[in-house]
Write a protein that holds these residues in place. Structure first.
Motif: not given
Ligand code: GSF
Length: 205
Positions: A9, A11, A48-50, A62-63, A105
């Protein structure tokens, strides 16, 4: 304090780099967010992570929120300037780099769908967004040692995480290193920092 994250990831990498630069200890808990029911949901309704879980159970996401919290948690290596104009400029860099990632993504998820279900228009729109974003970042970096204010900041971390992921996943099969040599050079420079080298993206097992 524990960080729900994955080694791929971008982020989460941003947060891991901030933790390292600021020498803040934090347990890393690798999680797989692909299933609908995943362990992040209990802490973050978005799944979602992080996601950062504090010792009292408070979850931060989020991040962008997490890095702001961490930058204020310790005075070591301030990464977000105090002056409003500088802060806004740094956060704009972050918004741009994160936005390129968001588009990347979406393009990647689309490419993983069954061929018959993919939309070329949708993918092209994301690719155009990424291209314009990289173009802008490349232009904004020209002639500068760092993204903003002549010093290393969150802007550089966000840029590096974006470029590292683009190189790692290659969404849209575009060779970003060749297309934007200035950005590629900057990534090499960032990778000289242990915080970057130690967090290079790795596909989860
Ligand atoms: C984006 C987090 C995100 O999309 C941030 O933390 O800045 N705006 C947020 N994380 C993805 C993982 S990754 O590709 O880094 C995530 O957790 N996706 C899970 C999903 O089901 O969309």
């Amino acid at each position: 304090m524990k960080l729900l994250a994955s080694t791929a990831s971008p982020y989460a990498r941003k947060v891991r780099i901030v933790l390292a630069e600021k020498k803040i200890e934090c347990e890393l808990q690798p999680v797989d967010v692909s299933p609908v029911d995943n362990p992040v949901n209990a802490h973050n309704p978005l799944g979602k992570i992080p996601t950062l879980v504090l010792d009292d159970g408070t979850a931060l996401y989020d991040s962008r929120v997490i890095v702001e919290f961490l930058d204020n948690a310790s005075p070591i290596s301030r990464l977000i300037p105090e002056d409003v104009r500088d802060r806004v400029a740094v956060r704009r860099w972050e918004a741009l780099a994160d936005g390129v990632l968001d588009a990347g993504l979406l393009a990647r998820y689309e490419s993983l769908r069954d061929k018959r279900e993919r939309s070329k228009d949708w993918s092209d729109k994301q690719l155009a967004r990424m291209r314009r974003g990289c173009e802008q970042m490349s232009k904004d970096l020209e002639g500068r040692a760092w993204c903003h204010g002549g010093r290393y900041s969150l802007a550089d971390i966000a840029l590096g995480c974006c470029l590292g992921w683009l190189g790692f996943r290659q969404p849209g099969d575009v060779n970003w290193h060749a297309a934007y040599p200035g950005l590629a050079r900057q990534y090499q420079k960032l990778m000289e920092r242990p915080a970057f080298a130690d967090t290079a993206p790795i596909a989860p097992k």
